[in-house]
Design a protein around this motif. Structure first.
Motif, PDB file in Angstrom:
ATOM      1  N   LEU A  19      30.602  46.266  37.475  1.00 29.46           N
ATOM      2  CA  LEU A  19      32.062  46.414  37.480  1.00 29.46           C
ATOM      3  C   LEU A  19      32.691  45.662  38.641  1.00 29.46           C
ATOM      4  CD1 LEU A  19      32.390  50.172  36.461  1.00 29.46           C
ATOM      5  CD2 LEU A  19      32.903  48.161  35.071  1.00 29.46           C
ATOM      6  N   ARG A  20      32.047  45.695  39.793  1.00 33.08           N
ATOM      7  CA  ARG A  20      32.566  44.970  40.957  1.00 33.08           C
ATOM      8  C   ARG A  20      32.570  43.460  40.693  1.00 33.08           C
ATOM      9  NH1 ARG A  20      29.600  47.111  45.359  1.00 33.08           N
ATOM     10  NH2 ARG A  20      31.204  48.699  45.426  1.00 33.08           N
ATOM     11  N   ALA A  21      31.485  42.946  40.130  1.00 29.40           N
ATOM     12  CA  ALA A  21      31.410  41.508  39.832  1.00 29.40           C
ATOM     13  C   ALA A  21      32.455  41.114  38.798  1.00 29.40           C
ATOM     14  CB  ALA A  21      30.005  41.146  39.340  1.00 29.40           C
ATOM     15  N   GLN A  22      32.629  41.957  37.771  1.00 26.62           N
ATOM     16  CA  GLN A  22      33.635  41.663  36.752  1.00 26.62           C
ATOM     17  C   GLN A  22      35.041  41.729  37.326  1.00 26.62           C
ATOM     18  OE1 GLN A  22      32.601  44.573  33.769  1.00 26.62           O
ATOM     19  NE2 GLN A  22      31.347  43.108  32.637  1.00 26.62           N
ATOM     20  N   LEU A  23      35.284  42.678  38.222  1.00 19.98           N
ATOM     21  CA  LEU A  23      36.600  42.801  38.845  1.00 19.98           C
ATOM     22  C   LEU A  23      36.922  41.560  39.680  1.00 19.98           C
ATOM     23  CD1 LEU A  23      39.130  44.475  39.638  1.00 19.98           C
ATOM     24  CD2 LEU A  23      37.779  45.332  41.551  1.00 19.98           C
ATOM     25  N   PHE A  24      35.964  41.135  40.516  1.00 18.85           N
ATOM     26  CA  PHE A  24      36.200  39.963  41.354  1.00 18.85           C
ATOM     27  C   PHE A  24      36.398  38.708  40.514  1.00 18.85           C
ATOM     28  CE2 PHE A  24      34.051  42.400  44.897  1.00 18.85           C
ATOM     29  CZ  PHE A  24      35.239  42.609  45.579  1.00 18.85           C
ATOM     30  N   ARG A  25      35.644  38.585  39.439  1.00 16.09           N
ATOM     31  CA  ARG A  25      35.810  37.425  38.558  1.00 16.09           C
ATOM     32  C   ARG A  25      37.182  37.448  37.905  1.00 16.09           C
ATOM     33  NH1 ARG A  25      34.357  36.108  32.970  1.00 16.09           N
ATOM     34  NH2 ARG A  25      33.473  38.175  32.756  1.00 16.09           N
ATOM     35  N   SER A  26      37.621  38.612  37.464  1.00 20.09           N
ATOM     36  CA  SER A  26      38.945  38.723  36.845  1.00 20.09           C
ATOM     37  C   SER A  26      40.057  38.450  37.847  1.00 20.09           C
ATOM     38  CB  SER A  26      39.127  40.121  36.237  1.00 20.09           C
ATOM     39  OG  SER A  26      38.211  40.315  35.193  1.00 20.09           O
ATOM     40  N   LEU A  27      39.904  38.961  39.063  1.00 20.07           N
ATOM     41  CA  LEU A  27      40.907  38.692  40.096  1.00 20.07           C
ATOM     42  C   LEU A  27      40.963  37.206  40.436  1.00 20.07           C
ATOM     43  CD1 LEU A  27      40.406  41.721  42.519  1.00 20.07           C
ATOM     44  CD2 LEU A  27      42.351  41.266  41.026  1.00 20.07           C
ATOM     45  N   ARG A  28      39.793  36.591  40.555  1.00 19.47           N
ATOM     46  CA  ARG A  28      39.742  35.165  40.855  1.00 19.47           C
ATOM     47  C   ARG A  28      40.425  34.362  39.752  1.00 19.47           C
ATOM     48  NH1 ARG A  28      34.446  34.211  40.518  1.00 19.47           N
ATOM     49  NH2 ARG A  28      34.111  35.755  42.112  1.00 19.47           N
ATOM     50  N   ARG A  29      40.155  34.712  38.512  1.00 22.25           N
ATOM     51  CA  ARG A  29      40.791  34.017  37.391  1.00 22.25           C
ATOM     52  C   ARG A  29      42.301  34.225  37.407  1.00 22.25           C
ATOM     53  NH1 ARG A  29      38.028  35.720  31.967  1.00 22.25           N
ATOM     54  NH2 ARG A  29      39.579  34.275  31.169  1.00 22.25           N
ATOM     55  N   LEU A  52      40.708  25.898  29.890  1.00 16.78           N
ATOM     56  CA  LEU A  52      40.092  26.064  31.214  1.00 16.78           C
ATOM     57  C   LEU A  52      40.078  27.527  31.645  1.00 16.78           C
ATOM     58  CD1 LEU A  52      41.488  22.967  33.142  1.00 16.78           C
ATOM     59  CD2 LEU A  52      39.141  23.350  32.349  1.00 16.78           C
ATOM     60  N   ALA A  53      41.159  28.249  31.396  1.00 21.81           N
ATOM     61  CA  ALA A  53      41.229  29.662  31.788  1.00 21.81           C
ATOM     62  C   ALA A  53      40.267  30.521  30.967  1.00 21.81           C
ATOM     63  CB  ALA A  53      42.656  30.181  31.625  1.00 21.81           C
ATOM     64  N   ALA A  54      40.085  30.174  29.694  1.00 27.05           N
ATOM     65  CA  ALA A  54      39.211  30.976  28.830  1.00 27.05           C
ATOM     66  C   ALA A  54      37.736  30.651  29.022  1.00 27.05           C
ATOM     67  CB  ALA A  54      39.594  30.736  27.369  1.00 27.05           C
ATOM     68  N   GLY A  55      37.427  29.551  29.655  1.00 23.65           N
ATOM     69  CA  GLY A  55      36.037  29.107  29.749  1.00 23.65           C
ATOM     70  C   GLY A  55      35.254  29.670  30.912  1.00 23.65           C
ATOM     71  N   ALA A  56      35.789  30.603  31.675  1.00 23.15           N
ATOM     72  CA  ALA A  56      35.069  31.153  32.827  1.00 23.15           C
ATOM     73  C   ALA A  56      33.947  32.067  32.338  1.00 23.15           C
ATOM     74  CB  ALA A  56      36.019  31.910  33.743  1.00 23.15           C
ATOM     75  N   ALA A  57      32.710  31.655  32.551  1.00 24.14           N
ATOM     76  CA  ALA A  57      31.540  32.425  32.123  1.00 24.14           C
ATOM     77  C   ALA A  57      31.136  33.413  33.210  1.00 24.14           C
ATOM     78  CB  ALA A  57      30.388  31.471  31.825  1.00 24.14           C
ATOM     79  N   PRO A  58      30.403  34.475  32.832  1.00 25.61           N
ATOM     80  CA  PRO A  58      29.918  35.421  33.842  1.00 25.61           C
ATOM     81  C   PRO A  58      29.043  34.717  34.872  1.00 25.61           C
ATOM     82  CG  PRO A  58      29.542  36.273  31.630  1.00 25.61           C
ATOM     83  CD  PRO A  58      30.019  34.860  31.481  1.00 25.61           C
ATOM     84  N   GLY A  59      29.207  35.107  36.139  1.00 24.38           N
ATOM     85  CA  GLY A  59      28.438  34.511  37.218  1.00 24.38           C
ATOM     86  C   GLY A  59      27.061  35.138  37.349  1.00 24.38           C
ATOM     87  N   LEU A  60      26.320  34.657  38.331  1.00 29.00           N
ATOM     88  CA  LEU A  60      24.954  35.123  38.555  1.00 29.00           C
ATOM     89  C   LEU A  60      24.928  36.607  38.921  1.00 29.00           C
ATOM     90  CD1 LEU A  60      21.959  34.466  38.785  1.00 29.00           C
ATOM     91  CD2 LEU A  60      22.363  33.837  41.164  1.00 29.00           C
ATOM     92  N   ALA A  61      25.868  37.054  39.756  1.00 32.35           N
ATOM     93  CA  ALA A  61      25.897  38.467  40.166  1.00 32.35           C
ATOM     94  C   ALA A  61      26.136  39.369  38.953  1.00 32.35           C
ATOM     95  CB  ALA A  61      26.989  38.690  41.209  1.00 32.35           C
ATOM     96  N   GLU A  62      27.025  38.954  38.074  1.00 31.56           N
ATOM     97  CA  GLU A  62      27.321  39.761  36.894  1.00 31.56           C
ATOM     98  C   GLU A  62      26.125  39.793  35.934  1.00 31.56           C
ATOM     99  OE1 GLU A  62      30.858  39.975  33.535  1.00 31.56           O
ATOM    100  OE2 GLU A  62      31.050  38.617  35.227  1.00 31.56           O
ATOM    101  N   GLN A  63      25.468  38.654  35.756  1.00 25.48           N
ATOM    102  CA  GLN A  63      24.287  38.613  34.891  1.00 25.48           C
ATOM    103  C   GLN A  63      23.157  39.460  35.466  1.00 25.48           C
ATOM    104  OE1 GLN A  63      23.501  34.422  34.612  1.00 25.48           O
ATOM    105  NE2 GLN A  63      25.005  34.091  32.989  1.00 25.48           N
TER     106      GLN A  63
END
Length: 148
Positions: free
Chosen positions: A19-29, A84-95
């Motif tokens: 959840l933390r990784a997903q939150l940071f990714r969403s905030l970054r996006r 570009l906005a839709a193409g953000a894939a999950p990062g290593l921490a999230e995986q």
């Protein structure tokens, strides 16, 4: 063998990390999209005026054709930005967190199954032992009663 409480704790920690990784990714996006939107609006405001005037005056196009060309160009930018906005894939921490959660929940499920099976077997054995003890006690009382 890992205990169910430890597996549950590991699963909860993995869920928190996910959840933390997903939150940071969403905030970054969201931040990137906000910055892009702000500068895009500034740029488009000036670009529209300049392009419209250039097309209308120097290309001898009428105002309708000039407006359509500017609008088509805007559509291209909207499509590219959206992709570009839709193409953000999950990062290593999230995986990694997803893998940890899957592993922990799988182990927890197996452990709970083994625990339930063990309890069922032990419970059945205890019932049999109680029944045998009770039957032996009854026979003992009968024999004792016959002997006296």
């Amino acid at each position: 063998m890992i205990r169910p409480a430890e597996l549950a704790r590991t699963a909860a920690q993995a869920e928190i990390a996910l959840l933390r990784a997903q939150l940071f990714r969403s905030l970054r996006r969201a931040v990137y999209a906000g910055i892009a939107l702000l500068f895009g609006l500034f740029s488009l405001a000036f670009l529209h005026v300049a392009a419209f005037e250039w097309l209308r005056q120097y290309r001898t196009l009428g105002p309708v054709w000039a407006a359509l060309i500017v609008m088509a160009t805007d559509a291209v930018f909207v499509i590219v930005g959206g992709l570009l906005a839709a193409g953000a894939a999950p990062g290593l921490a999230e995986q990694t967190a997803l893998e940890r959660r899957r592993h922990a929940t799988e182990n927890l499920r197996q452990s709970l199954t083994v625990s339930a099976l063990r309890e069922a077997v032990v419970g059945t054995l205890l019932e049999r032992v109680r029944a045998l003890v009770h039957a032996g006690a009854v026979k003992f009382r009968r024999l004792r009663g016959e002997l006296h």
